[in-house]
Design a protein around this motif. Structure first.
Motif, PDB file in Angstrom:
ATOM      1  N   ALA A   1       0.817  -1.205   0.000  1.00 15.26           N
ATOM      2  CA  ALA A   1       0.000   0.000   0.000  1.00 15.26           C
ATOM      3  C   ALA A   1       0.845   1.245   0.000  1.00 15.26           C
ATOM      4  O   ALA A   1       0.419   2.277  -0.465  1.00 15.26           O
ATOM      5  CB  ALA A   1      -0.916  -0.008   1.225  1.00 15.26           C
ATOM      6  N   ASN A   2       2.074   1.147   0.570  1.00 17.66           N
ATOM      7  CA  ASN A   2       2.956   2.309   0.617  1.00 17.66           C
ATOM      8  C   ASN A   2       4.089   2.114  -0.369  1.00 17.66           C
ATOM      9  O   ASN A   2       5.107   1.504  -0.058  1.00 17.66           O
ATOM     10  CB  ASN A   2       3.521   2.483   2.031  1.00 17.66           C
ATOM     11  N   PRO A   3       3.966   2.597  -1.591  1.00 15.81           N
ATOM     12  CA  PRO A   3       4.958   2.358  -2.623  1.00 15.81           C
ATOM     13  C   PRO A   3       6.289   2.980  -2.313  1.00 15.81           C
ATOM     14  O   PRO A   3       7.281   2.653  -2.931  1.00 15.81           O
ATOM     15  CB  PRO A   3       4.329   2.981  -3.880  1.00 15.81           C
ATOM     16  N   ALA A   4       6.346   3.912  -1.372  1.00 18.60           N
ATOM     17  CA  ALA A   4       7.623   4.532  -1.053  1.00 18.60           C
ATOM     18  C   ALA A   4       8.409   3.730  -0.034  1.00 18.60           C
ATOM     19  O   ALA A   4       9.543   4.042   0.268  1.00 18.60           O
ATOM     20  CB  ALA A   4       7.389   5.950  -0.538  1.00 18.60           C
ATOM     21  N   ALA A   5       7.782   2.697   0.546  1.00 17.79           N
ATOM     22  CA  ALA A   5       8.470   1.941   1.583  1.00 17.79           C
ATOM     23  C   ALA A   5       9.750   1.342   1.045  1.00 17.79           C
ATOM     24  O   ALA A   5       9.770   0.656   0.035  1.00 17.79           O
ATOM     25  CB  ALA A   5       7.556   0.833   2.108  1.00 17.79           C
ATOM     26  N   ASP A   6      10.836   1.582   1.771  1.00 16.05           N
ATOM     27  CA  ASP A   6      12.125   1.079   1.337  1.00 16.05           C
ATOM     28  C   ASP A   6      13.029   1.032   2.553  1.00 16.05           C
ATOM     29  O   ASP A   6      13.079   1.988   3.318  1.00 16.05           O
ATOM     30  CB  ASP A   6      12.726   1.971   0.250  1.00 16.05           C
ATOM     31  N   PRO A   7      13.761  -0.010   2.732  1.00 12.46           N
ATOM     32  CA  PRO A   7      14.597  -0.089   3.913  1.00 12.46           C
ATOM     33  C   PRO A   7      15.741   0.890   3.903  1.00 12.46           C
ATOM     34  O   PRO A   7      16.315   1.197   4.928  1.00 12.46           O
ATOM     35  CB  PRO A   7      15.114  -1.544   3.879  1.00 12.46           C
ATOM     36  N   THR A   8      16.123   1.377   2.770  1.00  5.92           N
ATOM     37  CA  THR A   8      17.228   2.328   2.670  1.00  5.92           C
ATOM     38  C   THR A   8      16.688   3.736   2.679  1.00  5.92           C
ATOM     39  O   THR A   8      15.902   4.107   1.823  1.00  5.92           O
ATOM     40  CB  THR A   8      18.024   2.084   1.372  1.00  5.92           C
ATOM     41  N   ALA A   9      17.093   4.545   3.643  1.00  5.39           N
ATOM     42  CA  ALA A   9      16.590   5.918   3.754  1.00  5.39           C
ATOM     43  C   ALA A   9      16.894   6.687   2.491  1.00  5.39           C
ATOM     44  O   ALA A   9      18.031   6.732   2.031  1.00  5.39           O
ATOM     45  CB  ALA A   9      17.225   6.605   4.964  1.00  5.39           C
ATOM     46  N   GLY A  10      15.871   7.311   1.947  1.00  5.56           N
ATOM     47  CA  GLY A  10      16.044   8.174   0.790  1.00  5.56           C
ATOM     48  C   GLY A  10      15.922   7.447  -0.532  1.00  5.56           C
ATOM     49  O   GLY A  10      15.747   8.077  -1.561  1.00  5.56           O
ATOM     50  N   SER A  11      16.054   6.102  -0.553  1.00  3.08           N
ATOM     51  CA  SER A  11      15.936   5.371  -1.806  1.00  3.08           C
ATOM     52  C   SER A  11      14.476   5.058  -2.078  1.00  3.08           C
ATOM     53  O   SER A  11      13.662   4.981  -1.163  1.00  3.08           O
ATOM     54  CB  SER A  11      16.763   4.083  -1.751  1.00  3.08           C
TER      55      SER A  11
ATOM     56  N   VAL B   1      10.727   0.573  -7.028  1.00  2.00           N
ATOM     57  CA  VAL B   1      10.325   0.722  -8.431  1.00  2.00           C
ATOM     58  C   VAL B   1       8.928   1.311  -8.524  1.00  2.00           C
ATOM     59  O   VAL B   1       8.660   2.225  -9.318  1.00  2.00           O
ATOM     60  CB  VAL B   1      10.385  -0.646  -9.154  1.00  2.00           C
ATOM     61  N   ARG B   2       8.009   0.797  -7.694  1.00  2.00           N
ATOM     62  CA  ARG B   2       6.639   1.304  -7.721  1.00  2.00           C
ATOM     63  C   ARG B   2       6.593   2.773  -7.305  1.00  2.00           C
ATOM     64  O   ARG B   2       5.854   3.569  -7.883  1.00  2.00           O
ATOM     65  CB  ARG B   2       5.755   0.467  -6.795  1.00  2.00           C
ATOM     66  N   ALA B   3       7.410   3.128  -6.303  1.00  2.00           N
ATOM     67  CA  ALA B   3       7.445   4.518  -5.863  1.00  2.00           C
ATOM     68  C   ALA B   3       7.930   5.431  -6.982  1.00  2.00           C
ATOM     69  O   ALA B   3       7.427   6.544  -7.161  1.00  2.00           O
ATOM     70  CB  ALA B   3       8.335   4.658  -4.633  1.00  2.00           C
ATOM     71  N   ARG B   4       8.910   4.976  -7.728  1.00  2.00           N
ATOM     72  CA  ARG B   4       9.418   5.766  -8.855  1.00  2.00           C
ATOM     73  C   ARG B   4       8.329   5.964  -9.914  1.00  2.00           C
ATOM     74  O   ARG B   4       8.218   7.038 -10.513  1.00  2.00           O
ATOM     75  CB  ARG B   4      10.636   5.079  -9.476  1.00  2.00           C
ATOM     76  N   LEU B   5       7.543   4.921 -10.146  1.00  2.00           N
ATOM     77  CA  LEU B   5       6.462   5.035 -11.127  1.00  2.00           C
ATOM     78  C   LEU B   5       5.396   6.016 -10.654  1.00  2.00           C
ATOM     79  O   LEU B   5       4.872   6.817 -11.441  1.00  2.00           O
ATOM     80  CB  LEU B   5       5.843   3.662 -11.386  1.00  2.00           C
ATOM     81  N   VAL B   6       5.065   5.952  -9.351  1.00  2.00           N
ATOM     82  CA  VAL B   6       4.088   6.898  -8.792  1.00  2.00           C
ATOM     83  C   VAL B   6       4.612   8.320  -8.908  1.00  2.00           C
ATOM     84  O   VAL B   6       3.886   9.237  -9.309  1.00  2.00           O
ATOM     85  CB  VAL B   6       3.780   6.548  -7.325  1.00  2.00           C
ATOM     86  N   LEU B   7       5.881   8.519  -8.554  1.00  2.00           N
ATOM     87  CA  LEU B   7       6.479   9.853  -8.643  1.00  2.00           C
ATOM     88  C   LEU B   7       6.475  10.350 -10.084  1.00  2.00           C
ATOM     89  O   LEU B   7       6.149  11.509 -10.352  1.00  2.00           O
ATOM     90  CB  LEU B   7       7.905   9.806  -8.101  1.00  2.00           C
ATOM     91  N   PHE B   8       6.827   9.463 -11.017  1.00  2.00           N
ATOM     92  CA  PHE B   8       6.821   9.842 -12.435  1.00  2.00           C
ATOM     93  C   PHE B   8       5.423  10.253 -12.881  1.00  2.00           C
ATOM     94  O   PHE B   8       5.249  11.249 -13.600  1.00  2.00           O
ATOM     95  CB  PHE B   8       7.315   8.677 -13.283  1.00  2.00           C
ATOM     96  N   LEU B   9       4.425   9.501 -12.448  1.00  2.00           N
ATOM     97  CA  LEU B   9       3.046   9.787 -12.838  1.00  2.00           C
ATOM     98  C   LEU B   9       2.590  11.144 -12.310  1.00  2.00           C
ATOM     99  O   LEU B   9       2.043  11.968 -13.060  1.00  2.00           O
ATOM    100  CB  LEU B   9       2.130   8.683 -12.308  1.00  2.00           C
ATOM    101  N   LEU B  10       2.803  11.383 -11.019  1.00  2.00           N
ATOM    102  CA  LEU B  10       2.387  12.651 -10.419  1.00  2.00           C
ATOM    103  C   LEU B  10       3.151  13.831 -11.017  1.00  2.00           C
ATOM    104  O   LEU B  10       2.575  14.892 -11.261  1.00  2.00           O
ATOM    105  CB  LEU B  10       2.588  12.603  -8.902  1.00  2.00           C
TER     106      LEU B  10
END
Length: 494
Positions: free
Chosen positions: A23-33, A36-45
């Protein structure tokens, strides 16, 4: 050159997202990284915000050709821009509140659908009335896209390196969209026709509409706020009157009766809005958040950098075409260099923010923008002046993008989740209002100087150069003054 105004940002989806990595596409264990899904959401917005910024500027160079094709008078050409600016700036706060109630994803898709359909109508317009109506509908769609898209971004990416990075990319693309619109406006108008500038919005809108239902998750307030009807009416009417008055002043002057009436109405309505918000139980904009120095002075810095850099672009267009006689394509290429500078600095700015802090980055960006704008006062007729404008303008764009990223971070940092919607609403309202008010103010100043020099017997090119220089000088002074004010305000907060 962006309105979600919720008093509460915590949502069922956001709560679920914190424990569910799907549900949270930005979830990533590495801070700031970013995943792939988060990148697609960011690209779309970002693609949606880019399209809005592009639409705001792409007609600048195409207006003379459009006017001849649709038989619009010279005096009415400015309505090609104003018809879009009025609803896009005036309805931001209202649509931000509606998105809080019915869902930000839903409003984002509805706004994007309206924007795309209106772009089809603008492409096919057969008369001035149809074209201006289409531009107004585009503006309404933009007013729904900008706040809902910004709120979707801040609820997707958590505060810290992830959000800083996302805001840096979005800020860079919004400014790049404004300048890139100048490039495409010249190239498409000269090689195809002005209609191709509107058709480009159709293509971009359709692409985003395909991805939005697949990638975006719904986000709304857990407790749906009541719509503050008196507040919505006064702030929407006040912003509409303000934008109309300033836009018309660029052509008719500030002494025109309709301009004076519009500005007086804006003051009365916006004052009434402040009084209403101070007394209502569920305000459209909670005034308490403006007591935070980071919010108040962060947005003040954003207002300065957006309004004054868009004015540099406008005045630069007059200089390159009317003083140096450059073609629309060559003018567009000059602004393309500025756009590349924006894109590069937008990727570097988040690192600067992480190193020295958003407040210092904001002030430094404004100082750099003011200093390089002052350098533009040395421009003259000939190729040397064009090179000076290209180089100094590109460096000013570095300061501009640094200020954009820093003010977005400053104005939204350190706030609880329930105030994030309101904070991002103010950020995007600042962007849209700034893009609207800067050009009319300095355009009116430059036009008055140009007319004065023409009356004194100077050639059109020399008179225009004098007007452009006065506008750029005022621009540099205003940015420097805002830098001092913002620096003092944020230092007191620290």
């Amino acid at each position: 050159m962006t309105m979600d105004t919720a008093a509460h940002e915590t949502t069922e989806d956001a709560v679920a997202a914190t424990s569910n990595p799907v549900a949270n596409p930005a979830a990533d264990p590495t801070a700031g990284s970013l995943s792939v899904r988060a990148r697609l959401v960011l690209f779309l917005l970002c693609a949606a915000q880019f399209a809005v910024a592009l639409d705001f500027s792409i007609l600048n160079i195409a207006l003379p050709t459009l006017g001849r094709d649709l038989h619009m008078t010279q005096a009415n050409l400015q309505w090609g821009m104003t018809a879009f600016a009025l609803p896009s700036g005036g309805f931001l706060l209202l649509f931000g509140r509606i998105a809080d109630r019915v869902g930000r994803r839903r409003i984002f898709i509805v706004g994007l659908s309206l924007f795309t359909a209106a772009s089809v109508l603008a492409t096919l317009a057969w008369s001035p009335t149809v074209f201006l109506a289409a531009r107004a509908l585009q503006g309404v769609g933009a007013a729904a896209i900008v706040p809902s898209g910004m709120a979707l971004l801040t609820t997707t990416f958590k505060e810290g390196p992830q959000r800083d990075r996302a805001l840096g990319v979005m800020g860079s693309l919004m400014s790049l969209g404004f300048t890139f619109g100048m490039v495409l406006g010249g190239v498409l108008t000269q090689t195809l026709s002005w209609r191709s500038t509107m058709a480009l919005n159709v293509v971009m809108g359709l692409l985003v509409l395909v991805g939005a239902p697949l990638l975006l998750t719904e986000s709304r307030n857990e407790v749906r706020p009541r719509v503050d009807v008196p507040g919505a009416i006064t702030v929407t009417g006040g912003l509409l009157a303000l934008i109309y008055g300033l836009s018309t002043a660029a052509q008719a002057g500030f002494g025109d009766t309709s301009v004076v009436a519009a500005l007086v109405a804006a003051v009365v309505l916006l004052t009434a809005f402040v009084v209403i918000e101070a007394r209502t139980a569920e305000p459209l904009v909670s005034l308490r958040i403006l007591r935070r120095p980071t919010v108040a002075f962060g947005n003040l810095g954003g207002l300065a950098t957006f309004s004054m850099m868009s004015s540099v672009v406008f005045l630069g267009t007059l200089y390159l075409q009317q003083v140096n006689g450059m073609s629309p394509v060559m003018t567009g290429l000059v602004f393309g260099v500025l756009g590349v500078s924006c894109a590069i600095s937008g990727t570097i700015a988040p690192r600067i923010v992480a190193r020295i802090g958003s407040a210092r980055t904001l002030v430094a960006g404004l100082v750099l923008q003011a200093a390089l704008t002052a350098v533009l006062l040395t421009i003259g007729q000939g190729s040397v002046g064009a090179w000076v404008f290209t180089v100094a303008g590109s460096l000013a764009a570095v300061g501009h993008l640094s200020a954009i990223v820093a003010y977005s971070v400053t104005a939204t940092a350190g706030l609880p989740d329930e105030e994030q919607g309101l904070a991002t609403g103010l950020v995007t309202t600042t962007q849209q209002v700034a893009l609207t008010v800067g050009i009319p103010l300095l355009s009116a100043l430059a036009s008055a100087r140009t007319d004065s020099l023409r009356t004194a017997g100077h050639s059109l090119a020399r008179a225009t150069l004098g007007g452009v220089r006065l506008g750029l000088g005022a621009d540099a002074v205003l940015v420097a003054a805002f830098a001092l004010l913002v620096g003092f305000g944020l230092r007191r907060r620290a």
